[in-house]
Design a protein around this motif. Structure first.
Motif, short mmCIF file in Angstrom:
data_model
loop_
_atom_site.label_atom_id
_atom_site.label_comp_id
_atom_site.label_asym_id
_atom_site.label_seq_id
_atom_site.Cartn_x
_atom_site.Cartn_y
_atom_site.Cartn_z
N GLU A 1 42.58 39.83 36.51
CA GLU A 1 42.89 38.74 37.45
C GLU A 1 44.25 38.12 37.12
N ARG A 2 44.51 37.95 35.83
CA ARG A 2 45.82 37.38 35.42
C ARG A 2 46.95 38.35 35.72
N LEU A 3 46.66 39.64 35.57
CA LEU A 3 47.69 40.65 35.77
C LEU A 3 48.01 40.85 37.26
N ALA A 4 46.95 40.98 38.05
CA ALA A 4 47.11 41.41 39.43
C ALA A 4 47.03 40.28 40.44
N GLY A 5 46.42 39.16 40.05
CA GLY A 5 46.30 38.04 40.96
C GLY A 5 45.64 38.45 42.26
N GLY A 6 46.29 38.13 43.37
CA GLY A 6 45.72 38.41 44.68
C GLY A 6 45.77 39.88 45.08
N ARG A 7 46.29 40.74 44.21
CA ARG A 7 46.43 42.15 44.58
C ARG A 7 45.29 43.03 44.05
N VAL A 8 44.29 42.39 43.44
CA VAL A 8 43.16 43.16 42.90
C VAL A 8 42.54 44.02 43.99
N ALA A 9 42.44 43.48 45.20
CA ALA A 9 41.78 44.22 46.29
C ALA A 9 42.55 45.48 46.68
N GLU A 10 43.84 45.54 46.35
CA GLU A 10 44.64 46.71 46.71
C GLU A 10 44.44 47.87 45.74
N LEU A 11 43.83 47.59 44.60
CA LEU A 11 43.75 48.61 43.55
C LEU A 11 42.67 49.65 43.85
N PRO A 12 42.83 50.87 43.30
CA PRO A 12 41.85 51.93 43.56
C PRO A 12 40.45 51.52 43.10
N LYS A 13 39.46 52.04 43.79
CA LYS A 13 38.08 51.81 43.39
C LYS A 13 37.38 53.15 43.26
N PRO A 14 36.56 53.37 42.22
CA PRO A 14 36.36 52.40 41.14
C PRO A 14 37.60 52.32 40.24
N LEU A 15 37.80 51.15 39.69
CA LEU A 15 38.90 50.95 38.75
C LEU A 15 38.35 51.16 37.34
N LEU A 16 39.00 52.03 36.58
CA LEU A 16 38.52 52.27 35.21
C LEU A 16 39.27 51.39 34.22
N VAL A 17 38.60 51.11 33.12
CA VAL A 17 39.13 50.20 32.10
C VAL A 17 39.00 50.88 30.73
N ALA A 18 40.01 50.73 29.91
CA ALA A 18 39.88 51.15 28.50
C ALA A 18 40.31 49.99 27.62
N ILE A 19 39.61 49.80 26.53
CA ILE A 19 39.99 48.79 25.54
C ILE A 19 40.21 49.52 24.23
N ASN A 20 41.42 49.37 23.68
CA ASN A 20 41.79 50.05 22.43
C ASN A 20 41.51 51.55 22.52
N CYS A 21 41.89 52.14 23.66
CA CYS A 21 41.81 53.59 23.87
C CYS A 21 40.39 54.13 23.94
N GLU A 22 39.42 53.27 24.28
CA GLU A 22 38.06 53.75 24.54
C GLU A 22 37.63 53.24 25.90
N HIS A 23 36.89 54.10 26.65
CA HIS A 23 36.40 53.68 27.94
C HIS A 23 35.56 52.41 27.80
N ALA A 24 35.75 51.49 28.74
CA ALA A 24 35.03 50.22 28.73
C ALA A 24 34.76 49.86 30.19
N SER A 25 34.43 48.62 30.46
CA SER A 25 34.20 48.22 31.84
C SER A 25 34.83 46.85 32.08
N LEU A 26 34.85 46.43 33.33
CA LEU A 26 35.44 45.12 33.66
C LEU A 26 34.68 43.99 32.98
N ALA A 27 33.43 44.24 32.62
CA ALA A 27 32.62 43.20 31.98
C ALA A 27 32.81 43.17 30.46
N SER A 28 33.55 44.16 29.91
CA SER A 28 33.70 44.24 28.46
C SER A 28 34.54 43.09 27.91
#
Lengths: 142, 79
Positions: B35-62
């Motif tokens: 949200e801080r990075l993309a602000g109002g442009r989150v809706a423009e991003l591909p879905k599903p959006l994948l997330v990694a934390i410290n080079c491991e797959h994670a999720s938006l809830a991580s």
């Protein structure tokens, strides 16, 4: 285990021969190539992007899991990035084991996991323009 | 600091590949970082959006902590 990410081409047989795996009774290789068409589109080339630190880490996890599960004696993965023309080699997965069943299963598991988990993205370059190739999502995510 | 990396279509849409964000109260969720990075442009991003934390797959809830590297990218297409 050897995992290499590179822009240059590779020779699958020479790469496999270079690893002298003692006691192996089977070696299975998978080579992925750039197609020249997808659906009704002509593909001129691919531009492959990746996330270097994570690619290395994720491929190491994938290779380690497969090695342990299928009793593989050695695993070699080479994946290219950058611009690749149609018919060029993209990826090599070679595994060694005592018997063929483990080698076939291990090789397939590694390439299947690579396609859903390793952070690579392909952009197709065709006469009509460029477009990102639809991707896959790891099980249980997305 | 939290290092944020974007790849493929996410990088193109947001126009940035790497950004450093000051860690707010931690732990925060990856969705808060997005949200801080993309602000109002989150809706423009591909879905599903994948997330990694410290080079491991994670999720938006991580959970994300100070010093972590968080990456956002589309589904993957290697091999």
């Amino acid at each position: 285990m050897i995992i290499r990410l590179q822009t240059e081409d590779f020779d699958p047989e020479r790469e496999a021969q270079a690893l002298d795996v003692k006691g192996a009774g089977a070696r299975v290789s998978f080579v992925g190539m750039v197609r020249d068409a997808a659906l009704d589109r002509t593909i001129t080339a691919l531009e492959i992007e990746h996330y270097p630190q994570m690619t290395q880490a994720e491929l190491t996890r994938i290779a380690t899991d497969a090695r342990n599960r299928h009793h593989l004696q050695e695993v070699l993965i080479i994946h290219r990035y950058g611009r690749l023309e149609s018919h060029e080699r993209i990826v090599l997965v070679t595994v060694w084991s005592a018997h063929r069943a483990e080698a076939f299963a291990g090789c397939q598991e590694i390439i299947d996991a690579l396609k859903t988990r390793a952070p690579f993205w392909k952009k197709e370059i065709s006469p009509a323009g460029t477009s990102w190739v639809p991707g896959q999502t790891p099980d249980g995510l997305g | 600091m939290i290092t944020v990396r974007c790849f493929a279509a996410v990088r193109e849409i947001l126009g940035c590949d790497t950004r450093e964000l000051v860690a707010l109260s931690t732990p925060q969720r990856a969705s808060d970082v997005l949200e801080r990075l993309a602000g109002g442009r989150v809706a423009e991003l591909p879905k599903p959006l994948l997330v990694a934390i410290n080079c491991e797959h994670a999720s938006l809830a991580s959970a994300v902590r100070d010093g972590d590297e968080v990456a956002f990218f589309p589904p993957v297409s290697g091999g």
